[in-house]
Design a protein around this motif. Structure first.
Motif, PDB file in Angstrom:
ATOM      1  N   UNK A  15     -11.283  -2.780  -3.252  1.00 28.79           N
ATOM      2  CA  UNK A  15     -11.476  -3.177  -4.648  1.00 28.79           C
ATOM      3  C   UNK A  15     -10.792  -2.180  -5.582  1.00 28.79           C
ATOM      4  N   UNK A  16     -10.933  -0.894  -5.275  1.00 27.19           N
ATOM      5  CA  UNK A  16     -10.304   0.128  -6.117  1.00 27.19           C
ATOM      6  C   UNK A  16      -8.784   0.048  -6.050  1.00 27.19           C
ATOM      7  N   UNK A  17      -8.250  -0.348  -4.885  1.00 27.03           N
ATOM      8  CA  UNK A  17      -6.792  -0.495  -4.771  1.00 27.03           C
ATOM      9  C   UNK A  17      -6.295  -1.711  -5.548  1.00 27.03           C
ATOM     10  N   UNK A  18      -7.028  -2.813  -5.461  1.00 30.10           N
ATOM     11  CA  UNK A  18      -6.591  -4.053  -6.112  1.00 30.10           C
ATOM     12  C   UNK A  18      -6.854  -4.050  -7.615  1.00 30.10           C
ATOM     13  N   UNK A  19      -7.836  -3.298  -8.068  1.00 33.16           N
ATOM     14  CA  UNK A  19      -8.214  -3.318  -9.482  1.00 33.16           C
ATOM     15  C   UNK A  19      -8.212  -1.912 -10.069  1.00 33.16           C
ATOM     16  N   UNK A  20      -7.082  -1.203 -10.008  1.00 33.09           N
ATOM     17  CA  UNK A  20      -7.045   0.128 -10.622  1.00 33.09           C
ATOM     18  C   UNK A  20      -7.010  -0.007 -12.141  1.00 33.09           C
ATOM     19  N   UNK A  21      -7.707   0.839 -12.877  1.00 35.84           N
ATOM     20  CA  UNK A  21      -7.655   0.762 -14.346  1.00 35.84           C
ATOM     21  C   UNK A  21      -6.262   1.117 -14.858  1.00 35.84           C
ATOM     22  N   UNK A  22      -5.696   0.269 -15.696  1.00 38.03           N
ATOM     23  CA  UNK A  22      -4.349   0.453 -16.230  1.00 38.03           C
ATOM     24  C   UNK A  22      -4.340   0.143 -17.719  1.00 38.03           C
ATOM     25  N   UNK A  23      -3.423   0.778 -18.433  1.00 38.91           N
ATOM     26  CA  UNK A  23      -3.158   0.392 -19.812  1.00 38.91           C
ATOM     27  C   UNK A  23      -2.205  -0.805 -19.799  1.00 38.91           C
ATOM     28  N   UNK A  24      -1.926  -1.342 -20.967  1.00 41.76           N
ATOM     29  CA  UNK A  24      -1.046  -2.516 -21.051  1.00 41.76           C
ATOM     30  C   UNK A  24       0.403  -2.140 -21.339  1.00 41.76           C
ATOM     31  N   UNK A  25       0.756  -0.866 -21.129  1.00 39.97           N
ATOM     32  CA  UNK A  25       2.133  -0.451 -21.396  1.00 39.97           C
ATOM     33  C   UNK A  25       3.107  -1.099 -20.423  1.00 39.97           C
ATOM     34  N   UNK A  26       2.695  -1.225 -19.168  1.00 37.06           N
ATOM     35  CA  UNK A  26       3.570  -1.874 -18.178  1.00 37.06           C
ATOM     36  C   UNK A  26       3.806  -3.328 -18.548  1.00 37.06           C
TER      37      UNK A  26
END
Length: 323
Positions: A15-26
């Protein structure tokens, strides 16, 4: 309870691999890059649009022939013929329909660049480009496939990003960092599969090891921008370049995940695509691959203007597993 703890720990790790917290810069990089790709694509085909996609006996290759070949894969794949038939029912000529499709695709590219009506623009751009790519199936190549892929991920991602005009004009609640991380992770895994399969296919033959495939690629019209005299002069460098390409692509899915080697591998893959664009004239292919790589792995790395990584709150807090 040890097997249960191991199972729960493995599931949590997935779950942590599939849903890492990210900003929307990418996502902003992907939106702006794909918008630029759509605009450049339409402007490149401005004078040849009707010539390429006209009906029987009017174009370079009949659109109906390309659509017939596409229909063997699936009759549900969108085609420009659908729009032409719809326009015919409304009394609109084929030429007018093709002109409107080109203008609409260009408009959607501009909307993506500005971040205006981001999701509708991404959906319409994906649909129209897919129609054009499938109707011109005999003339389509890798750039069209990756362009359709990039637009597909863009239209499914949690748009708009905060750098878009949509975000400034309409008050929108911040996107779930885990959802942003999931779609970036899917893009990352897809890109890794592409390079690994491509590198493995190159390694299976001897053409890339002895440089003959590279020679044929650089001397085949209309991709022969470099004079054969120059290629003959540096013929001993061709095997080295061919082997380097194989190793870069084959090692991409391994070294791009390691922080210490990510920047080096990203620079190598970007340099490879820039070289392809400049030496073979495949500018659209080079551009879309650069955009996908920057969106997938450029944000958060040491790439200028993309290296700042924002802290985002975790939605899945750390919890201690009970024994």
């Amino acid at each position: 309870m040890t097997p249960l703890r191991s199972a729960l720990g493995g599931w949590k790790g997935l779950i942590e691999f599939l849903f890492p917290p990210e900003s929307d810069k990418w996502l902003a990089v992907l939106r702006i890059g794909m918008g630029l790709q759509v605009v450049v694509f339409t402007l490149f085909l401005r004078s040849d649009w009707h010539y390429l996609f006209a009906g029987t006996g009017k174009g370079l290759v009949s659109r109906e022939l390309g659509e017939a070949i596409t229909s063997f894969d699936s009759p549900l794949i969108p085609k420009l013929g659908w729009l032409v038939a719809l326009g015919g029912h409304a009394g609109i000529s084929e030429e007018t329909v093709l002109t409107l499709a080109w203008a609409c695709l260009l408009c959607m590219g501009c909307c993506l660049l500005l971040g205006l009506f981001s999701r509708p623009a991404a959906i319409i751009a994906w649909f129209l480009h897919l129609c054009a790519a499938e109707s011109g199936g005999l003339l389509a190549y890798g750039a069209d496939n990756f362009m359709t892929t990039g637009l597909f991920y863009l239209m499914l991602s949690p748009l708009p990003d905060r750098y878009a005009l949509d975000h400034r004009l309409v008050k929108i609640t911040p996107k779930d960092p885990q959802l942003l991380g999931f779609w970036r992770r899917v893009l990352q895994v897809h890109v890794c599969f592409v390079y690994f399969i491509g590198g493995l296919a190159k390694c299976l033959g001897d053409g890339w090891w002895n440089g003959s495939n590279l020679w044929r690629s650089l001397t085949r019209p209309p991709l022969n921008l470099i004079s054969p005299d120059i290629l003959v002069r540096f013929k001993y460098a061709l095997p080295v370049l061919g082997i380097s390409i194989c190793l870069i692509e084959l090692g991409y899915p391994f070294f791009i995940w390691i922080k210490k080697t990510r920047f080096v591998w990203l620079v190598c893959i970007l340099a490879m695509h820039i070289a392809i664009g400049l030496t073979m004239g495949l500018y659209l292919f080079a551009l879309v691959m650069i955009v996908l790589n920057l969106a997938a792995f450029g944000v958060g790395s040491r790439v200028p203007f993309l290296r700042h990584r924002e802290r985002v709150p975790a939605v899945f807090p750390e919890k201690q597993l009970s024994p």
